[in-house]
Design a protein around this motif. Structure first.
Motif, PDB file in Angstrom:
ATOM      1  N   HIS A  54       0.835  -1.203   0.000  1.00 32.66           N
ATOM      2  CA  HIS A  54       0.000   0.000   0.000  1.00 32.66           C
ATOM      3  C   HIS A  54       0.869   1.251   0.000  1.00 32.66           C
ATOM      4  CE1 HIS A  54       0.836  -0.300   4.334  1.00 32.66           C
ATOM      5  NE2 HIS A  54       0.550   0.995   4.405  1.00 32.66           N
TER       6      HIS A  54
ATOM      7  N   HIS B 241      -2.372   5.215  -5.894  1.00 30.38           N
ATOM      8  CA  HIS B 241      -2.763   5.096  -4.477  1.00 30.38           C
ATOM      9  C   HIS B 241      -3.053   3.644  -4.112  1.00 30.38           C
ATOM     10  CE1 HIS B 241      -6.728   4.833  -6.336  1.00 30.38           C
ATOM     11  NE2 HIS B 241      -6.555   6.040  -6.850  1.00 30.38           N
TER      12      HIS B 241
ATOM     13  N   MET C 179      -3.753   0.440  -2.267  1.00 27.14           N
ATOM     14  CA  MET C 179      -4.334   0.323  -0.928  1.00 27.14           C
ATOM     15  C   MET C 179      -4.565  -1.131  -0.570  1.00 27.14           C
ATOM     16  SD  MET C 179      -8.212   1.718  -1.698  1.00 27.14           S
ATOM     17  CE  MET C 179      -7.584   3.274  -2.315  1.00 27.14           C
TER      18      MET C 179
ATOM     19  N   THR D  82      -8.612   9.619  -1.979  1.00 23.95           N
ATOM     20  CA  THR D  82      -8.052   8.278  -2.079  1.00 23.95           C
ATOM     21  C   THR D  82      -7.074   7.989  -0.954  1.00 23.95           C
ATOM     22  OG1 THR D  82      -6.426   9.136  -3.663  1.00 23.95           O
ATOM     23  CG2 THR D  82      -8.388   8.071  -4.564  1.00 23.95           C
TER      24      THR D  82
ATOM     25  N   VAL E 223      -6.971   4.995   1.690  1.00 28.10           N
ATOM     26  CA  VAL E 223      -5.768   4.190   1.934  1.00 28.10           C
ATOM     27  C   VAL E 223      -5.520   4.053   3.428  1.00 28.10           C
ATOM     28  CG1 VAL E 223      -3.248   4.160   1.732  1.00 28.10           C
ATOM     29  CG2 VAL E 223      -4.648   4.672  -0.279  1.00 28.10           C
TER      30      VAL E 223
ATOM     31  N   THR F 182      -5.818   0.707   5.802  1.00 24.93           N
ATOM     32  CA  THR F 182      -4.673   0.266   6.608  1.00 24.93           C
ATOM     33  C   THR F 182      -5.097   0.009   8.052  1.00 24.93           C
ATOM     34  OG1 THR F 182      -3.155   1.502   5.186  1.00 24.93           O
ATOM     35  CG2 THR F 182      -2.359   0.874   7.376  1.00 24.93           C
TER      36      THR F 182
END
Length: 413
Positions: A270, A291, A293, A340, A344, A348
């Protein structure tokens, strides 16, 4: 009288984000060329869940209803423990009411086939390795080098994935994506004999999900904390059996039905550090190139689809070669980068929760999820507020074409 030439967009990468961008730009009058280095458009992965946000994005290019017709509508399901106990149950009707539509699942190959079917003949070139030679600027077209020669472009869309070479060219000092600490497996098998409710199951440092496809097959995915770069010496099906073989049904049946070579394994990365921008010169990054993820929110492909229609919106119509592209791409970055990267970070955090390895922490997590479920399903759904209820900026169609009724309803909410 001379007619203005159509502006040319070159898309590097024939995945879902790149193909959606090609369709969206084509709808706006751009001449599009998609360069895919693989010999065929064979999607990596198996299933993709399309949330209401990406369905609305697809509505703006006239494909929302067609995608929904291909999708396996997921019924009620929920979150379980490896022993089979339900921690939470999802209510598909409540989800649809809150976000303007349910989550739908389809095979990635079906979505790729649909996207390519509405592009002009010859727009997609497979077996075409591409390199960004010049990013261009408002006064100079970009240049993409291929084995068959250079292509000049008014816009280059970099949809070349998590290991994007274009991203490294544009931002050579950026560290790129980092390993998330776990790997994933994916497989498609015939439906098991015993019926099951769609579910995701969280264990200690591992998870499993089982979802139906419309064609009668079943899509399953798994994840586990493990060092990067690992592969099972006796095959990934054997690895799944070791890790998940004693979990509740239908997990053992799914593993038994998998072909020995049919299990995909990929480490998860990521983008922990955001890029300074999603564009430079005449080049825009979309999807994992911009981005990457974790898959814990199921938003990777959804955000790539959003990127594509927002980019086409800001790039403008494709029939004015004198129009500067810089302001449009700057607007694309302003709109997409904060959204975005927030997703992300949320993915996470969810990944950390799902992948805890300490037994007391697992017990505390499960107790908390069960307690929140008893208080009301709306509490768990709040995690998707601001994600699944996203609205596209406006129809991406060329003038004179109306969006689908579903897309119109979504924008009037």
């Amino acid at each position: 009288m001379d007619h203005p030439r159509a502006q040319r967009a070159v898309v590097i990468g024939g995945g879902i984000g790149g193909l959606t961008a090609a369709v969206a730009l084509h709808r706006r009058g751009w001449e599009v060329t998609v360069l895919e280095r693989a010999a065929a458009l064979t999607p990596v992965g198996a299933g993709i869940g399309l949330a209401p946000n990406s369905q609305r994005a697809l509505d703006t290019i006239g494909l929302g209803d067609r995608v929904r017709s291909l999708a396996a509508w997921q019924g009620d399901g929920g979150l379980r423990t490896p022993g089979g106990r339900w921690l939470s149950r999802t209510d598909s009707a409540a989800t649809a009411e809150r976000f303007g539509g349910p989550l739908v699942l389809l095979h990635r190959a079906a979505l790729v086939e649909l996207l390519t079917s509405v592009l002009p003949d010859g727009a997609v070139r497979t077996g075409a390795t591409a390199t960004l030679a010049d990013a261009g600027d408002d006064h100079r077209r970009a240049v993409v080098s291929t084995a068959s020669g250079d292509l000049e472009a008014d816009l280059v869309v970099a949809a070349d994935g998590i290991n994007s070479a274009v991203r490294r060219t544009l931002f050579p000092d950026h560290p790129g994506p980092q390993y998330s600490g776990y790997t994933t497996w994916r497989v498609v098998v015939p439906a098991p004999d015993r019926p099951f409710a769609p579910h995701e199951t969280w264990g200690r440092g591992s998870l499993w999900g089982t979802q139906p496809l419309k064609d009668g097959r079943t899509y399953a995915y798994a994840a586990a904390v493990t060092p990067a770069g690992g592969h099972a010496p006796d095959g990934e099906r054997a690895e799944l059996l070791r890790r998940f073989g004693d979990w509740h049904q239908p997990v053992p049946d799914i593993i038994a039905a998998a072909e020995p070579g049919g299990v995909l394994r990929h480490d998860v990365h990521h983008m922990a550090e955001p890029l300074p921008a999603y564009h430079r010169g005449r080049v825009a990054l979309v999807g994992d190139a911009a981005h990457a993820m974790q898959p814990t929110l199921g938003q990777g492909g959804n955000q790539a689809i959003e990127d594509a229609v927002v980019l086409a919106h800001h790039a403008g119509g494709g029939t004015d070669p004198a129009a500067g592209i810089g302001q449009g791409l700057a607007a694309y970055t302003r709109e997409r980068l904060p959204r975005t990267m927030a997703i992300v970070r949320q993915a996470t955090r969810t990944g950390r929760l799902a992948m805890v390895t300490n037994s007391p922490a697992v017990a505390a997590r499960n107790t908390l999820i069960a307690a929140l479920t008893r208080l009301g399903p709306g509490l768990l759904l709040r995690g998707f507020d601001g994600i699944a209820d996203w609205q596209p900026p406006r129809p991406t169609y060329a003038a004179g074409t109306a969006p689908s009724r579903a897309g119109t309803r979504g924008r009037q909410r």
